[in-house]
Scaffold this active site. Structure first.
Site, PDB file in Angstrom:
ATOM      1  CE  LYS A 130      -4.369   0.783   0.186  1.00  0.00           C
ATOM      2  NZ  LYS A 130      -5.583  -0.183  -0.493  1.00  0.00           N
ATOM      3  CG  ASP A 170      -7.001   2.863  -1.638  1.00  0.00           C
ATOM      4  OD1 ASP A 170      -7.650   1.728  -1.282  1.00  0.00           O
ATOM      5  OD2 ASP A 170      -7.368   4.313  -0.005  1.00  0.00           O
TER       6      ASP A 170
END
Ligand code: NDP
Ligand code: 2IT
Length: 451
Positions: A130, A170
Site C-alpha cells: 500500500k 484508493d
C-alpha cells in the site's frame, strides 16, 4: 525440537505496540486478525515455532520520501510519499495508493496488512502493499494534480515494476491520477508494461475494474443472504461515501432490486426515501468524478430528499448497510443504532470501516457481517485480471470479466463459510476470512524456510 510457548493475545499485542509504537490503525487491524488467528496457530504448532505471526506483522520494507512540486501560483510545495511493501510470499506486492491529508505510516501499514489476506482470498497470485501521500487533492487544479502525480512517481518508479510491485488506486486516486502516474512511469522507464492497474481501457486497462470493488461488495452481500434463502431484492439499503466504491456498489444494489436511500461524503449525507435510481446515480457519478462537487448538491437538484450536514447515515432505518467511505466510520453506537433500526446484514466496501467494538456488536447480534478483506476484494481481484491480460497482451470482454468477478466473490464466500461456520450454523465471516487468508500465506512462508 524447538519449544515455543502458545501465543497469548494480550502479550502478543503488547509486543506489537512496543515494536511499532504510535500506529493505532495498524494495531487495530492486527488485533482483529490476531483474535481469530492466535487460537488457530496454537492448535497448529507448525505455524507457532517459526513465528509466522510475528513475521507477518512486520512489512518486508517501507519507503518514505519527499515529494516536491510546484502549485499554480509558482509556490514550492512539499509532501511526504510512501510505499509499504508488506508481503510477497504468494506473488508480487500489490495494492493501492491513497492521496489524502490524513495519510501516515499507521494508516498505510493497516491497509497493507489487510491487503495480505484480501489478496490471498482472491485465489490469485498477489502479495500485498500500500502507498500514497499526505497530499490533499481537494481544491487542486488538474495541472496541480498532474504535477504532484509526476513528482510522486519520479521517486516511486525506483521501487515498483510489473513483477515486483504493482500499485493501483484508493481514496483520492482514480483514473485521472493513475493516467498521470502511468504516463510518468512509462517516460522514466522507456517501456510499456502493466506496472499500474486501474489504467484506462485505451492503454491496457481492464473492463469492469472501475466497477469491481462496488459490484463485488454487493455480490458478497447477495451470497450471504442466499445462504439464508434471502436476497437484496426489495431491501432498503444504506450506502456511505460517494466515491468509486460507493457509486458502483449503489449501482449493483439497484440492479439487484434493492433501494439505496443514502450516500455521503466527508461533509454530510443525503437521504432520499424514494431511492437513488439509476438516473439519479448518474448525476452523482458526474458530480463526483467530473464536476468534483459536494454530495449536498444532490439535495438542491432533486426534491423529496434531505441533506444532513456533518452527520453519517447510520441512524436511518434500513435492511442492509454498505459502508463504502473510510476506516472507522461505524463505531459501537452507530452499530447499535443500525441494529435497533432493523439492519439485517452488513457488507464492507471500505477498508476497516467498523471499529473493534462495533465488530463485536455485529458478531454478538449474530447477523451476517462481512469484513472488507472479504467483501471489497473484487477491486484487487479485477486488478489481478488486468495484470493477466497485460501479460498475455489480450483484453477480455465485459461479460467474461463480470462472470470471473462473480465467481471469485463466490469462492471468497465459500472460503469464509469453510473456516468461519460455528457449531450452531452461524457463519463468522471475520474468523472465516482471517483464517482462510492466513493459511495460504503462512504455508508459502513456511515453504521458504527462515526468510
Ligand atoms: P474515493 O476517493 O473515490 O471516495 C472516497 C469517498 O469516501 C468520498 O465520498 C469521500 O468524501 C469519503 N471519505 C473519505 N474520507 C472520509 C472521511 N474521513 N470521512 C467521511 N468520508 C470520507 O475512494 P474509494 O471509493 O476508492 O475508496 C473508499 C473506500 O474503499 C476506502 O476505504 C478504500 O480503501 C476502499 N477500497 C477501495 C478500493 C478501490 O478499488 N478503489 C478497493 C477496496 C477498498 P470526500 O469526497 O468528501 O472526501
Ligand atoms: O484496498 C484495495 O484493495 C484497493 N485499493 C485496490 C488495490 C488494487 O491493487 O487494485
Amino acid at each position: 525440537m524447538n519449544h515455543q510457548a502458545p501465543l497469548i493475545l494480550e502479550t502478543f499485542l503488547e509486543g506489537l505496540v512496543k515494536r511499532s509504537p504510535g500506529e493505532p490503525e495498524f494495531h487495530q487491524a492486527v488485533e482483529e486478525f490476531a483474535k481469530c488467528v492466535i487460537p488457530y496457530i496454537n492448535e497448529h504448532p507448525k505455524y507457532l515455532v517459526p513465528r509466522i505471526l510475528e513475521r507477518m506483522t512486520e512489512p518486508d520494507r517501507t519507503f518514505i520520501f519527499r515529494v516536491c512540486w510546484e502549485d499554480d501560483e509558482g509556490n514550492y510545495r512539499v509532501n511526504r510519499g510512501y510505499r509499504v511493501q508488506f508481503n510477497n510470499a504468494i506473488g508480487p506486492y500489490k495494492g493501492g495508493l491513497r492521496f489524502h491529508h490524513s495519510v501516515n505510516l499507521s494508516i498505510l501499514k493497516f491497509l497493507g496488512f489487510e491487503q495480505t489476506f484480501k489478496n490471498s482470498l482472491t485465489t490469485l497470485p498477489m502479495g500485498s502493499g500500500k502507498g500514497g501521500a499526505d497530499f490533499n487533492p481537494k481544491g487542486k487544479s488538474t495541472k496541480e494534480i498532474m504535477r504532484f502525480c509526476q513528482a510522486y512517481m519520479t521517486e516511486l518508479s525506483k521501487y515498483i515494476g510489473e513483477n515486483t510491485d504493482i500499485p493501483a488506486g484508493d481514496i483520492g486516486v482514480g483514473a485521472r491520477e493513475i493516467s498521470f502516474m502511468f504516463g510518468q512511469y512509462k517516460r522514466i522507464k522507456g517501456e510499456f508494461t502493466g506496472t499500474l492497474t486501474g489504467k484506462s481501457i485505451e492503454f491496457g486497462g481492464s473492463l469492469i475494474r472501475k466497477e469491481a470493488t462496488g459490484y463485488g461488495c454487493a455480490y458478497f452481500m447477495e451470497e450471504m443472504l442466499k445462504l439464508k434463502s434471502d436476497s437484496i431484492e426489495g431491501k432498503t439499503c444504506l450506502v456511505s461515501g460517494s466515491g468509486n466504491v460507493a457509486q458502483f456498489c449503489a449501482e449493483k444494489i439497484t440492479q439487484l432490486g434493492g433501494k439505496v436511500v443514502t450516500m455521503s461524503d466527508s461533509s454530510g449525507f443525503i437521504h432520499d426515501p424514494n431511492g437513488i435510481t439509476a438516473e439519479k446515480l448518474e448525476y452523482i457519478i458526474d458530480l463526483k468524478t467530473v464536476q468534483r462537487g459536494r454530495i449536498s448538491e444532490y439535495a438542491e437538484k432533486f426534491h423529496d430528499c434531505t441533506y444532513h450536514e456533518g452527520e453519517q447515515p447510520w441512524n436511518v432505518p434500513c435492511d442492509l448497510a454498505f459502508p463504502c467511505a473510510t476506516q472507522n466510520e461505524i463505531d459501537g453506537d452507530s452499530a447499535r443504532a443500525l441494529l435497533a433500526n432493523g439492519c439485517l446484514a452488513v457488507s464492507e466496501g471500505a477498508n476497516m470501516p467498523v471499529t473493534l467494538d462495533a465488530v463485536d456488536v455485529f458478531l454478538n447480534a449474530r447477523i451476517p457481517y462481512a469484513p472488507g478483506k472479504a467483501s471489497n476484494a473484487g477491486g484487487v481481484a479485477v486488478s489481478g485480471l488486468e495484470m493477466t491480460q497485460n501479460s498475455i497482451r489480450l483484453a477480455w470482454d465485459r461479460e467474461e470479466l463480470e462472470e470471473r468477478l462473480k465467481g471469485i466473490m463466490r469462492k471468497i464466500h465459500n472460503q469464509c463459510v469453510t473456516h468461519g461456520r460455528e457449531a450452531d450454523g452461524f457463519v463468522n465471516y471475520v474468523k472465516g476470512s482471517n483464517i482462510a487468508g492466513f493459511v495460504k500465506v503462512a504455508d508459502a512462508m513456511l515453504a521458504y524456510g527462515v526468510l
